[in-house]
Design an enzyme around this catalytic site. Structure first.
Site, short mmCIF file in Angstrom:
data_model
loop_
_atom_site.label_atom_id
_atom_site.label_comp_id
_atom_site.label_asym_id
_atom_site.label_seq_id
_atom_site.Cartn_x
_atom_site.Cartn_y
_atom_site.Cartn_z
N ASP A 90 22.12 21.97 52.92
CA ASP A 90 23.55 22.24 52.73
C ASP A 90 24.37 21.15 53.44
OD1 ASP A 90 22.85 23.06 55.32
OD2 ASP A 90 24.25 24.73 55.35
N ASP A 133 22.10 17.70 58.24
CA ASP A 133 21.29 17.67 57.01
C ASP A 133 21.22 16.22 56.50
OD1 ASP A 133 21.35 20.81 55.88
OD2 ASP A 133 23.12 20.24 57.01
N ASN A 152 26.97 25.20 54.92
CA ASN A 152 27.99 24.52 55.73
C ASN A 152 29.31 24.41 54.99
OD1 ASN A 152 26.60 23.97 58.12
ND2 ASN A 152 25.57 22.21 57.18
N THR A 173 16.91 23.44 55.36
CA THR A 173 17.77 23.16 56.52
C THR A 173 19.15 23.81 56.36
OG1 THR A 173 18.53 21.07 55.58
CG2 THR A 173 16.59 20.96 56.99
N PHE A 200 23.54 30.00 62.77
CA PHE A 200 24.32 29.96 61.53
C PHE A 200 23.49 30.19 60.25
CE2 PHE A 200 26.03 27.50 57.94
CZ PHE A 200 27.25 28.15 57.76
N ASN A 201 22.42 29.42 60.04
CA ASN A 201 21.69 29.51 58.76
C ASN A 201 21.16 30.93 58.50
OD1 ASN A 201 22.07 26.81 58.21
ND2 ASN A 201 20.09 26.18 59.06
N HIS A 206 20.09 19.36 64.94
CA HIS A 206 19.23 20.42 64.41
C HIS A 206 18.27 19.99 63.28
CE1 HIS A 206 21.96 23.18 66.52
NE2 HIS A 206 22.97 22.67 65.85
N ASP A 207 18.84 19.69 62.12
CA ASP A 207 18.04 19.64 60.89
C ASP A 207 16.94 18.56 60.85
OD1 ASP A 207 19.43 21.82 60.00
OD2 ASP A 207 20.83 20.67 58.77
C1 BDR Z 1 22.54 24.81 61.39
O1 BDR Z 1 23.81 25.17 60.88
C2 BDR Z 1 24.41 24.09 60.22
O2 BDR Z 1 25.76 23.96 60.59
C3 BDR Z 1 23.58 22.88 60.53
O3 BDR Z 1 23.55 22.01 59.41
C4 BDR Z 1 22.23 23.44 60.85
O4 BDR Z 1 21.42 23.56 59.70
C5 BDR Z 1 22.56 24.90 62.90
O5 BDR Z 1 22.86 26.19 63.30
CA CA Z 2 22.04 22.49 57.61
#
Ligand code: BDR
Ligand code: CA
Length: 314
Positions: A10, A15, A39, A127, A169-170, A243-244
């Site tokens: 996303d 990402d 996102n 991701t 979040f994801n 993160h990703d």
């Molecule tokens: C995740 O949430 C998104 O904002 C980032 O791309 C990542 O995948 C982190 O919590």
């Molecule tokens: Ca992401």
């Protein structure tokens, strides 16, 4: 051996870095990029994927549109992190050639067809919210045998969340999809906030990677300069979790990371703890382990890898 992957994302600044890392690595073959609403809206995330592949001169990579909303909930986006477009920067706009388009085949059908296409099972690398992966498993459960491993970014095992105190979040966006994936019986690796907060980008790292002096490394710096603003404010330190790309780095060099095979389930409906990854770290339930939860990373090795790989791109 080269790993065949589908990158389900996303984009999203981090990402984008995951896409660049995968595109650069000789150990990875990207079968396609599938997009999901997360996102930002699906409209934006798919356009952003086209932009990223355009910038790195990899318009040979096919991009597929998947779900524009989670299985049960309305879409929640992260404009507060990634800006209105999902990929805001202070750099020049990226113009996508009109001939580089989103594929007609839907992401879910693409995932199913690719799983059946090869003798050796493939890797799925989500991701973003797990909606596309869950819908693929629901539509054709026989793909389970054709998936070597799902390595996803999401969740928080032993640490606090980033969209609520309990959730990352994801997983928060589509907890129902996360449970479908976790209950699938497929080998799963979770790159949650525990580990991504050990892979922090700061000004020095951004400056050093920019010194590669190629277009993609300069783009990395633009992305990270924007992305860092939110994290600096939230965490009150000059570092931001990247993160990703952890998902891709894990596939390239597993030795960078350490984790433990445990049971993970997700809270779906609670108002207070929606999207919480309930991780049986101590094995206090008799629930079967279903997920390798990664909690440790060697950040120096990670950033050396990232810098080297980005230097190979345009
Ligand atoms: C995740 O949430 C998104 O904002 C980032 O791309 C990542 O995948 C982190 O919590
Ligand atoms: Ca992401």
């Amino acid at each position: 051996m080269t790993k065949k992957i589908i990158l389900d994302c996303d984009p999203g600044h981090d990402d984008a870095v995951a896409i660049m890392l995968a595109a650069a690595s000789n150990n990875i073959e990207i079968l396609g990029i599938t997009c999901v609403g997360g996102n930002s809206t699906l409209e934006n995330t798919q356009l952003n994927a086209l932009k990223i592949c355009t910038l790195i001169n990899r318009t040979d990579i096919k991009i597929y549109a998947g779900s524009n909303k989670p299985i049960n909930y309305d879409l929640v986006t992260a404009a507060h992190v990634h800006g209105k477009s999902g990929l805001d920067t202070d750099g020049d706009p990226i113009i996508v050639d009109s001939s580089y388009k989103i594929q007609e085949e839907n992401a879910v059908d693409f995932i199913i067809n690719e799983c059946h296409k090869y003798i050796d099972p493939i890797y799925l690398c989500p991701t973003g919210p797990l909606t596309n992966i869950a819908l693929s498993l629901q539509k054709d459960p026989s793909i389970k045998e054709k998936i070597k491993e799902i390595v996803f970014m999401g969740g928080a095992a032993l640490c606090i969340g980033n969209i609520t105190p309990s959730a990352e979040f994801n997983i928060y966006v589509d907890p129902h999809a996360a449970n479908i994936v976790l209950k699938s019986g497929i080998p799963i690796t979770m790159m949650g906030l525990d580990v991504t907060h050990k892979v922090n980008v700061n000004d020095e790292i951004i400056k050093n990677i920019k010194k590669n002096n190629n277009k993609s490394s300069k783009f990395f710096a633009e992305l990270m300069n924007f992305y860092s603003r939110f994290h600096r404010q939230l965490y009150e330190i000059d570092e931001s979790p990247l993160h990703d790309p952890c998902v891709i780095a894990y596939l390239i060099d597993e030795t960078i990371f350490k984790g433990k095979l445990v049971n993970v389930q997700v809270e779906e409906n609670s108002e207070l703890t929606r999207g919480k990854t309930v991780v049986d770290w101590l094995g206090v339930t008799n629930r079967q382990p279903n997920c390798k939860v990664i909690t440790e990373a060697n950040a120096n090795k990670f950033f050396d890898l990232l810098s080297n790989e980005l230097s190979k791109l345009t």
